[in-house]
Design an enzyme around this catalytic site. Sequence first.
Site, short mmCIF file in Angstrom:
data_model
loop_
_atom_site.label_atom_id
_atom_site.label_comp_id
_atom_site.label_asym_id
_atom_site.label_seq_id
_atom_site.Cartn_x
_atom_site.Cartn_y
_atom_site.Cartn_z
N ASN A 117 4.79 -10.22 1.76
CA ASN A 117 3.99 -9.50 0.77
C ASN A 117 2.69 -8.93 1.34
O ASN A 117 2.16 -7.96 0.81
CB ASN A 117 3.69 -10.46 -0.41
N TYR A 149 0.75 4.60 5.04
CA TYR A 149 1.30 3.59 4.12
C TYR A 149 2.76 3.91 3.79
O TYR A 149 3.63 3.03 3.80
CB TYR A 149 0.44 3.58 2.86
N LYS A 153 6.01 1.55 4.56
CA LYS A 153 6.86 1.02 3.49
C LYS A 153 8.29 1.59 3.58
O LYS A 153 9.26 0.87 3.30
CB LYS A 153 6.24 1.31 2.12
P1 NAI Z 1 -4.15 -7.33 -2.27
O1 NAI Z 1 -5.02 -6.56 -1.33
O2 NAI Z 1 -4.73 -7.77 -3.58
O3 NAI Z 1 -3.57 -8.64 -1.52
C1 NAI Z 1 -3.06 -8.58 -0.22
C2 NAI Z 1 -3.30 -9.93 0.44
O4 NAI Z 1 -2.76 -9.85 1.77
C3 NAI Z 1 -4.78 -10.31 0.56
O5 NAI Z 1 -5.00 -11.63 0.10
C4 NAI Z 1 -5.05 -10.18 2.07
O6 NAI Z 1 -6.04 -11.09 2.56
C5 NAI Z 1 -3.68 -10.48 2.66
N1 NAI Z 1 -3.51 -9.94 4.01
C6 NAI Z 1 -3.92 -8.73 4.48
N2 NAI Z 1 -3.65 -8.62 5.78
C7 NAI Z 1 -3.06 -9.79 6.17
C8 NAI Z 1 -2.58 -10.28 7.41
N3 NAI Z 1 -2.65 -9.55 8.53
N4 NAI Z 1 -2.03 -11.52 7.44
C9 NAI Z 1 -1.98 -12.29 6.31
N5 NAI Z 1 -2.44 -11.86 5.11
C10 NAI Z 1 -2.98 -10.64 5.04
O7 NAI Z 1 -2.83 -6.44 -2.47
P2 NAI Z 1 -1.78 -6.35 -3.68
O8 NAI Z 1 -2.14 -5.20 -4.53
O9 NAI Z 1 -1.60 -7.68 -4.31
O10 NAI Z 1 -0.45 -5.95 -2.88
C11 NAI Z 1 0.47 -6.90 -2.37
C12 NAI Z 1 1.65 -6.15 -1.78
O11 NAI Z 1 2.25 -5.31 -2.77
C13 NAI Z 1 1.28 -5.23 -0.61
O12 NAI Z 1 2.31 -5.25 0.36
C14 NAI Z 1 1.21 -3.86 -1.28
O13 NAI Z 1 1.43 -2.83 -0.36
C15 NAI Z 1 2.33 -3.98 -2.30
N6 NAI Z 1 2.23 -3.05 -3.41
C16 NAI Z 1 1.16 -3.07 -4.27
C17 NAI Z 1 1.11 -2.19 -5.35
C18 NAI Z 1 -0.04 -2.20 -6.33
O14 NAI Z 1 -0.03 -1.40 -7.27
N7 NAI Z 1 -1.02 -3.07 -6.17
C19 NAI Z 1 2.18 -1.21 -5.59
C20 NAI Z 1 3.26 -1.26 -4.61
C21 NAI Z 1 3.26 -2.17 -3.59
#
Ligand code: NAI
Length: 252
Positions: free
Chosen positions: A94, A159, A163
């Site tokens: 994730n 991005y 993806k």
């Molecule tokens: P977020 O930014 O709230 O959480 C992402 C988490 O990943 C954070 O806790 C961060 O510290 C951690 N992270 C970042 N780089 C890292 C690394 N190198 N190693 C370990 N952990 C790491 O993001 P969100 O919105 O919760 O997104 C989660 C996933 O869902 C992502 O892959 C995002 O691309 C995907 N996504 C999100 C959408 C949205 O509307 N928020 C829509 C489509 C996909």
Amino acid sequence: METAKYNLQGKTVVITGSARGIGFAIAEAFAAQNAHVVIVDLARESVDKAVQSLTGKGYSASGQVGDVTSGEVMEALFAAVVAECGGIDCLVNNAGITRDNLLLRMKQEEWDLVIRINLSGTFVCTQKVFRHMMKARGGSIINIASVIGIMGNAGQANYAASKGGIIAFTKSCAKEFASRGVRVNAIAPGFIETEMTATLPEEVVASYAKAIPLQKMGTPADVARLCLFLAADDSAYITGQTIAIDGGLTMH
Ligand code: NAI
């Protein structure tokens, strides 16, 4: 909404990037099904806080600090989880970031970082966890992609490429791992209500909603429920698929 009951009791589920956001919602959903969840994120403080908020509710959870881009770190991390829990039944890849910019202005660093964390991080974790799942002759790997990886988006070429790469990677791994009893699927969320989207002006959200047949944004819990299904034996005949959870925004 009442969450469906899946037979995930006693299963060990590792979720990367799960100290907050969608990853944390996924962790909470698995924990509520009596699975043991392992929170993986970059900082000790946020990992501990996430674990405490789950154990405080009586759930089974532990935490590991790790950067998904490091093969060495992730290899040791998965080995530690296997030593502690006896195996890993499900991995949710994730962890992901954005560094948006129009292509003409995009810096090489912005391109490289997004590909490294989103795509190479998914490769690293999948390769390292597969060794354990292969020995156990079973497991489910769930990769969090995005509708942007299907549709593309102006200002998000890095991005979208990461993806889209995850979707192609998912299919290849599904073919390689099938004979070992390991399934690999991807989820492509659309617009999901998170801290990131909470700051968008109302009119922007309304214009997004107009393009979505179901006319609203999704929630992290929507994504989490699909993860439960893809981890459980209820989806035993599903592998190599990318399931969009986007209110109908993308249709094939
Ligand atoms: P977020 O930014 O709230 O959480 C992402 C988490 O990943 C954070 O806790 C961060 O510290 C951690 N992270 C970042 N780089 C890292 C690394 N190198 N190693 C370990 N952990 C790491 O993001 P969100 O919105 O919760 O997104 C989660 C996933 O869902 C992502 O892959 C995002 O691309 C995907 N996504 C999100 C959408 C949205 O509307 N928020 C829509 C489509 C996909």
